[in-house]
Enzyme design. Structure first.
Site, mmCIF file in Angstrom:
data_model
loop_
_atom_site.group_PDB
_atom_site.id
_atom_site.type_symbol
_atom_site.label_atom_id
_atom_site.label_comp_id
_atom_site.label_asym_id
_atom_site.label_seq_id
_atom_site.Cartn_x
_atom_site.Cartn_y
_atom_site.Cartn_z
ATOM 1 C CD1 TRP A 357 0.679 -0.389 3.129
ATOM 2 C CD2 TRP A 357 -0.615 1.399 3.423
ATOM 3 N NE1 TRP A 357 1.015 0.171 4.341
ATOM 4 C CE2 TRP A 357 0.232 1.269 4.553
ATOM 5 C CE3 TRP A 357 -1.519 2.454 3.393
ATOM 6 C CZ2 TRP A 357 0.210 2.171 5.631
ATOM 7 C CZ3 TRP A 357 -1.546 3.347 4.474
ATOM 8 C CH2 TRP A 357 -0.681 3.195 5.567
ATOM 9 C CG ASP A 358 4.824 0.799 1.484
ATOM 10 O OD1 ASP A 358 3.889 0.146 1.968
ATOM 11 O OD2 ASP A 358 5.988 0.714 1.902
ATOM 12 C CD GLU A 487 2.536 -3.858 9.668
ATOM 13 O OE1 GLU A 487 3.730 -3.984 9.997
ATOM 14 O OE2 GLU A 487 2.119 -4.049 8.514
ATOM 15 C CE LYS A 599 6.255 -1.467 11.781
ATOM 16 N NZ LYS A 599 5.933 -2.585 10.897
ATOM 17 C CD GLN A 600 3.002 1.810 9.818
ATOM 18 O OE1 GLN A 600 3.473 0.726 10.125
ATOM 19 N NE2 GLN A 600 2.898 2.220 8.565
HETATM 20 C C1 BGC Z 1 4.877 -1.117 7.546
HETATM 21 C C2 BGC Z 1 3.839 -1.220 6.465
HETATM 22 C C3 BGC Z 1 4.516 -1.150 5.112
HETATM 23 C C4 BGC Z 1 5.629 -2.188 4.995
HETATM 24 C C5 BGC Z 1 6.431 -2.054 3.708
HETATM 25 C C6 BGC Z 1 5.927 -2.204 7.340
HETATM 26 O O1 BGC Z 1 6.924 -2.083 8.302
HETATM 27 O O2 BGC Z 1 4.296 -1.268 8.814
HETATM 28 O O3 BGC Z 1 2.917 -0.158 6.592
HETATM 29 O O4 BGC Z 1 3.590 -1.357 4.111
HETATM 30 O O5 BGC Z 1 6.527 -2.036 6.062
HETATM 31 O O6 BGC Z 1 7.047 -0.805 3.623
#
Ligand code: BGC
Length: 772
Positions: A357-358, A487, A599-600
């Protein structure tokens, strides 16, 4: 975190050789041209620690899934971008000693990634065991004008002796992926021929039969004069080579020019590969190294014209932003709509080189503003082409209709295999819908909606319709068992962001339906037929939109990340002893899941996407609540926080977050750059300058700017393409100047006043008056 790279506006420079940081440098100094790319491995042999990586975009291997406990619905394989033929190899032997930087003293080492001109160079003096000193100067690039072509100039000069220099130029397909699930080699030999003038090697991948042919040729010069040498050729399994031995007196330079064409069955028929490769190679060789390099310099000049950001007063920030732009442009150029942007680009294997999804959430804005709109359209069409697979995926998981796009994919099929992400991190569907909105809003290209957009939107809305359920207890629609962008929470109920983006998708889908009904009625009717769209469905979507449940804390007036969030012990990251960080390396998973740490961006991801629907006070309350609990252990996190902090006027915080994202790889901030660079988050870094410090948004067909200058900078300027015009926005303490570099007028708004920047014209506004 070790800062060992020299700060420079246009180059990444390493001024001494340290085997301990070599793999990090291999990632950082990577080169690519959208079609192929590679880590900065050495041409000559190197027996020290190194991650070999040479990648051809779109050439992958479906490696059989390896999991501890199989769950129904898991995919059969994980798609991996393949380490393919090593085509840069040039073995060097001085008299009888093999040149290997792991086995000699290395002096005057300088490695440079010249971002302005698009090449990698290296020079050093090697002191061999017997005291002989040789100087080496190497330069190589992968052409952005001739995608299949790579070229190397490799020069050796004996400094304190006269002797023989043996140079073996080779193609070696006996390579492996470090992340192979079963220690398997993925390549089989098909054909090869080593000859004095041109040698080639054709390999194919197991299972999917991707064929890659590499064709090489080389010239040898002594002190600038071409030598008429007859190379000795050799072949072994998956390997061809040409060898020359040249006598060189002290001070004489022996230089090899190696030209390679790499062609794949993605673009040529199997019977055509060798001839196509030979033809491309012959053309490149006829042009010659200097002309190819000139093309490269010109090609990169054109790219910089469209995408450069200039920061005055802070060279470190300048270098960092150019590094991010450079890596993005090296990874994807939009010329092939079957390709996408892997989280590591061409810089490493991790994440499989597939699509996340990035792309929609972070990369689309970069390409929207820095390249022709065709390129972001291609990124959207990529998902359109995967719609049938996304529908199959939803069916496989037990849904009767709708589409669930995969968390990770190469060809539309799901590759991810951890249940809490594969089945639950479904917010990705929302990002794919949002990218359609973002594209149409930015470009004004509404034709996309009827051509492709509605089909994707409707199928995603159908998925959400089934993924929610009505809760009699709450008298609302709820969504159970999800993982949000954060996550560090799994299997939670009513993740605010996921509920919100689901309802938003349905709202937008209904809006698009109304638009098409009113403006493209024939196409609308056609789509209703094709989608078998029923009124009862759209009614249901309206009902869900009106009655979706959103967890909320009345007391703090913040959206709750998920049900029960307030039961957690609410601790700020700053109050956590530093030795606990990063949590993902120091804590058990169980402890992470029970903690409040984030985490984000999660709630904030929603406030970012849907920024025009929430007032500043709401954003502020949520930012103040969540950011202190956020550990930013995804590289996608700081950039988004930096953008929101800018909007809130938190200038120091915005800058702190910006630094974390901008120099993430250059300073190896997360201690993992040796695996590859964080390519997709580089688009986030770009966003934090343009949307953060520049305050850029698009609303009501106007490009809106609300810039401020971080106190560490004296001024900054950036390029953006907007509706067929290209604008240069320059922000100084005194003024905001928007210059139109094209003939096409552009409608802009600076803070709250609207202007037209005429073709080749300029709008200049005093900052003091603009913000009043
Ligand atoms: C992130 C995801 C991301 C993936 C690839 C993960 O660490 O939590 O949001 O899509 O990395 O970049």
């Amino acid at each position: 975190m070790k800062q060992y790279l020299k700060v420079d506006e246009w180059s990444i420079i390493e001024e001494s050789f340290d085997p301990a940081t070599h793999e990090i440098s291999e990632s950082i100094f990577s080169i690519g041209n959208g079609y192929m790319g590679q880590r900065a491995n050495f041409e000559e042999q190197y027996s020290g620690k190194s991650l070999q990586g040479s990648y051809m975009a779109g050439v992958y291997y479906p490696d059989k899934t390896r999991v501890g406990w199989w769950k129904n619905g898991y995919p059969e394989y994980f798609a991996k971008v393949l380490n393919s033929t090593n085509w840069i190899g040039i073995d060097v032997t001085i008299n009888d000693t093999v040149l290997d930087l792991a086995n000699c003293e290395v002096k005057n080492f300088v490695r440079e990634l010249n971002m302005k001109e698009g090449y990698l160079s290296r020079r050093f003096v090697a002191v061999l065991a017997d005291g002989k000193e040789v100087q080496v100067e190497a330069i190589r690039f992968v052409s952005i004008k001739r995608h299949e072509i790579g070229a190397i100039r490799y020069a050796v000069t004996p400094l304190n002796f006269s002797g023989t220099v043996k140079l073996v130029s080779y193609l070696d397909g006996d390579v492996q992926n470090k992340d192979s699930n079963y220690e398997e080699k993925f390549w089989l030999e098909v054909d090869k021929a080593a000859a004095a003038d041109v040698s080639y090697l054709t390999l194919k991948t197991k299972k999917l039969d991707f064929h890659v042919t590499s064709v090489m040729s080389f010239d040898v010069f002594k002190n600038g004069t071409k030598l008429d040498v007859q190379p000795a050729v050799a072949e072994r399994e998956k390997y061809v080579s040409s060898e020359v031995v040249v006598d060189a007196n002290q001070g004489e330079t022996v230089a090899v020019y190696k030209y390679v064409a790499n062609v794949t069955s993605r673009n040529f028929g199997l019977g055509e590969l060798v001839e196509a490769g030979k033809k491309l190679l012959a053309d490149a060789k006829a042009a010659g190294f200097d002309a190819l390099l000139k093309e490269q310099v010109d090609g990169w000049a054109a790219k910089w014209k469209e995408s450069d950001i200039i920061i005055e007063g802070d060279t470190s920030a300048q270098q960092a932003i150019r590094f991010n732009i450079f890596q993005l442009n090296q990874t994807y150029d939009g010329s092939d709509d079957r390709l996408n942007i892997g989280p590591k680009g061409f810089t490493g294997e991790k994440y499989g080189g597939s699509t996340y999804w990035d792309t929609e959430a972070y990369c689309v804005p970069f390409y929207l503003s820095t390249a022709d709109s065709e390129i972001s359209r291609n990124l959207l069409i990529y998902r359109y082409k995967h719609l049938e697979k996304a529908k199959e995926n939803a069916k496989k998981l037990g849904f009767t209709k709708g589409a669930l796009y995969p968390m990770v994919t190469m060809n539309g099929e799901e590759c991810h295999n951890e249940w809490e992400i594969t089945f639950e991190e479904i917010h990705r569907n929302g990002a794919i819908a949002y990218a359609i909105y973002n594209y149409v809003n930015y470009t004004g290209d509404k034709s996309y909606l009827g051509q492709y957009g509605l089909e994707v939107l409707a199928e995603i809305s159908r998925f959400w319709e089934q993924r929610v359920n009505y809760s009699a207890d709450k008298n609302k629609y709820v969504m159970l068992g999800v993982t949000g962008p954060n996550e560090y929470e799994n299997n939670s109920n009513n993740n605010w962001y996921t509920n919100r983006i689901a309802a938003w998708t349905m709202e937008y889908t209904l809006e698009v339906i109304d638009y098409l009904k009113a403006n493209e009625s024939a196409r609308y009717q056609e789509l209703v037929g094709k989608l078998e769209l029923k009124e009862e469905e759209t009614k249901k979507w309206q009902d869900i939109i009106a009655n979706m449940y959103y967890p909320y804390d009345e007391e703090r007036q913040v959206f709750l990340q998920q049900d029960g969030f307030l039961d957690k012990e609410l601790i700020k990251v700053k109050d956590l002893p530093q030795e606990n960080l990063p949590l993902n390396q120091k804590w058990s998973w169980d402890r992470i899941l029970r903690s409040c740490f984030i985490k984000q961006a999660d709630v904030l991801q929603g406030l970012y996407f849907l920024g025009d629907r929430y007032d500043l006070e709401t954003k502020k309350r949520n930012f103040d609540f969540y950011e202190p609990m956020t550990v930013h252990e995804s590289s996608l996190s700081p950039c988004l926080h930096s953008i929101i902090a800018c909007e809130l006027g938190y200038q120091e915080k915005a800058y702190e977050m910006y630094l974390r994202t901008a120099r993430l790889d250059l300073d190896n901030y997360n201690n993992d750059t040796e695996d590859g660079c964080h390519t997709t988050s580089m688009a986030g870094t770009w966003m934090s300058v343009i949307q953060g410090f520049g305050g850029l948004r698009v609303a009501n067909d106007e490009l809106v700017l609300r810039p401020f200058i971080p106190s560490h900078w004296t001024s900054f300027s950036f390029k953006v393409m907007f509706r067929d015009s290209r604008l240069n926005v320059s922000v100084t303490d005194e003024n905001i100047i928007v210059t139109n570099e094209t003939d096409v007028p552009a409608a802009i708004r600076i803070y709250d006043s609207s202007y037209t920047v005429n073709g080749n014209g300029e709008v200049k506004v005093e900052r003091a008056t603009a913000t009043k």
